[in-house]
Design an enzyme around this catalytic site. Sequence first.
Site, PDB file in Angstrom:
ATOM      1  N   ASP A   1      53.246  59.454  46.565  1.00 51.86           N
ATOM      2  CA  ASP A   1      52.333  59.870  47.613  1.00 51.86           C
ATOM      3  C   ASP A   1      52.314  61.400  47.628  1.00 51.86           C
ATOM      4  OD1 ASP A   1      50.816  60.207  49.846  1.00 51.86           O
ATOM      5  OD2 ASP A   1      52.173  59.200  51.224  1.00 51.86           O
ATOM      6  N   SER A   2      51.176  61.973  47.974  1.00 53.27           N
ATOM      7  CA  SER A   2      51.026  63.429  47.918  1.00 53.27           C
ATOM      8  C   SER A   2      51.883  64.164  48.938  1.00 53.27           C
ATOM      9  CB  SER A   2      49.563  63.804  48.165  1.00 53.27           C
ATOM     10  OG  SER A   2      49.202  63.493  49.503  1.00 53.27           O
ATOM     11  N   GLY A   3      52.309  63.466  49.986  1.00 59.02           N
ATOM     12  CA  GLY A   3      53.047  64.118  51.067  1.00 59.02           C
ATOM     13  C   GLY A   3      52.171  64.489  52.233  1.00 59.02           C
ATOM     14  N   GLY A   4      50.858  64.279  52.092  1.00 57.54           N
ATOM     15  CA  GLY A   4      49.946  64.624  53.175  1.00 57.54           C
ATOM     16  C   GLY A   4      50.276  63.924  54.472  1.00 57.54           C
TER      17      GLY A   4
ATOM     18  N   ASP B   1      45.638  65.296  50.957  1.00 54.86           N
ATOM     19  CA  ASP B   1      44.607  64.943  51.921  1.00 54.86           C
ATOM     20  C   ASP B   1      45.029  65.317  53.323  1.00 54.86           C
ATOM     21  OD1 ASP B   1      46.651  62.998  51.901  1.00 54.86           O
ATOM     22  OD2 ASP B   1      45.356  61.553  52.910  1.00 54.86           O
TER      23      ASP B   1
ATOM     24  N   GLN C   1      39.261  59.025  53.373  1.00 59.27           N
ATOM     25  CA  GLN C   1      39.608  59.281  54.767  1.00 59.27           C
ATOM     26  C   GLN C   1      38.381  59.095  55.649  1.00 59.27           C
ATOM     27  OE1 GLN C   1      42.434  59.516  56.178  1.00 59.27           O
ATOM     28  NE2 GLN C   1      43.906  60.044  54.571  1.00 59.27           N
TER      29      GLN C   1
ATOM     30  N   GLY D   1      44.824  56.650  56.096  1.00 63.65           N
ATOM     31  CA  GLY D   1      44.426  56.853  57.475  1.00 63.65           C
ATOM     32  C   GLY D   1      44.100  55.600  58.254  1.00 63.65           C
TER      33      GLY D   1
ATOM     34  N   ASP E   1      51.682  49.314  49.876  1.00 64.54           N
ATOM     35  CA  ASP E   1      53.065  49.772  50.022  1.00 64.54           C
ATOM     36  C   ASP E   1      53.385  49.895  51.500  1.00 64.54           C
ATOM     37  OD1 ASP E   1      53.730  52.901  50.900  1.00 64.54           O
ATOM     38  OD2 ASP E   1      51.632  52.546  50.416  1.00 64.54           O
TER      39      ASP E   1
ATOM     40  N   CYS F   1      62.938  30.308  50.060  1.00 68.99           N
ATOM     41  CA  CYS F   1      63.055  31.580  49.346  1.00 68.99           C
ATOM     42  C   CYS F   1      64.067  31.463  48.215  1.00 68.99           C
ATOM     43  CB  CYS F   1      63.474  32.689  50.308  1.00 68.99           C
ATOM     44  SG  CYS F   1      63.633  34.316  49.534  1.00 68.99           S
TER      45      CYS F   1
ATOM     46  N   CYS G   1      65.635  34.164  46.778  1.00 71.79           N
ATOM     47  CA  CYS G   1      66.447  35.384  46.644  1.00 71.79           C
ATOM     48  C   CYS G   1      67.933  35.068  46.772  1.00 71.79           C
ATOM     49  CB  CYS G   1      66.021  36.423  47.680  1.00 71.79           C
ATOM     50  SG  CYS G   1      66.654  36.150  49.355  1.00 71.79           S
TER      51      CYS G   1
ATOM     52  N   CYS H   1      69.231  34.244  50.384  1.00 68.26           N
ATOM     53  CA  CYS H   1      68.983  32.887  50.882  1.00 68.26           C
ATOM     54  C   CYS H   1      69.782  31.833  50.125  1.00 68.26           C
ATOM     55  CB  CYS H   1      67.488  32.591  50.815  1.00 68.26           C
ATOM     56  SG  CYS H   1      66.530  33.558  52.007  1.00 68.26           S
TER      57      CYS H   1
ATOM     58  N   HIS I   1      66.085  40.204  50.767  1.00 63.45           N
ATOM     59  CA  HIS I   1      65.242  39.071  51.164  1.00 63.45           C
ATOM     60  C   HIS I   1      63.819  39.505  51.503  1.00 63.45           C
ATOM     61  CE1 HIS I   1      63.547  35.594  53.090  1.00 63.45           C
ATOM     62  NE2 HIS I   1      63.247  36.383  54.109  1.00 63.45           N
TER      63      HIS I   1
END
Length: 371
Positions: free
Chosen positions: A93-96, A147, A189, A216, A266, A304, A306, A309, A335
């Site tokens: 991510d750009s950090g914006g 952005d 945006q 956004g 994400d 599940c 995993c 579980c 999990h």
Amino acid sequence: MNFSYKTTHIDKNSGARTGELLTPHGVIKTPIFMPVGTQATVKSLTPEDLEKIGAQIILSNTYHLHLRPGEEIIKKAGGLHKFMNWKKPILTDSGGFQVFSLSKLRKVSDDGVEFKSHLDGSKLFMSPEKCMQIQQDLGTDIIMALDVCSDLGTSYVQAEKDLEVTTKWLKRCFEAQTNEHQMLFPIIQGSMYKDLRQKSVKDMLPYIKCGVAIGGIAIGEAKKTTYDILDVLNPILPTSVPRYLMGAGSPDLLIEGVLRGVDMFDCVMATRISRHGTAWTSGGKVVVKNALYKEDFSSLDPECDCETCKNYTKAYLRHLINTEEMLGARLLSIHNLRFLLKLMEDIRDAINKDRFLEFREEFYKKYNNKG
């Protein structure tokens, strides 16, 4: 270019699609969820853990890595992949968003954004060129344009100004990006204003070469508003590249996002709620720290696959969380991330079989049985 994207199947009933995104560090099957490793680590988990639960790509953050340990150190280490021992694709991510959410004092201009570090209050400056330089030093596969992320509740006039600056910055990011081994995503945006979102797409089309992000939204607004914005964007975004909805990670957002044309997601929520003793399960949300589970010796989710579980009970997980043992957060993180990654696997399978709408209905019927 070391990138390509192809649609592999379109569900004939819903229009949802599966695809394959080729990167220098491997092929990603979409739709996907990306675990968030903000500071070059997904909290409490090793890269080996992530591979075992089916992660195809992870996300790290330009802002945080710029502050600590600094992109110079990561570049000397051979790039972020080698630094953190992750061999699959990485998106930064750009950090914006962090600049605008963590720093109360910031000054935006056409040149860039001046802000104070959330760590020590020192004055910092991020220009589009600086943002590109940092991400190129990190050596990640997919990079984001700088952005302006409008706050929730931003007025129309301010959102329009934010969008204007974002578009200007995008052009400079595009011109500053020189590493052909990296894929640059513009970020759509426009806050919650549909006409501004449409304008953003129109203005950014010349720069949408490899993929596009939607920023956004999923920042606290009503989910209906999120879906309305996605409904506006779906028919006007290019279909030749993947679409990434930033910061979305609850099970319902993943399902509804895919239905509305999103390919990538994400969110930090999966690991964050784990640290507070909450899990997503096939039957709904379970708060294992509650007294209800004190003597519950059943698994967290019998459906599940995993390791949590398979091997641990709700009573044990409750004990770990309530005694603040680190293992509790780790086991619940395993999990929750596996739950989302398996959900995306099931979504891809359902789309490929032209039964995504049936899968969606079946999921909600079962998931809503619990609170």
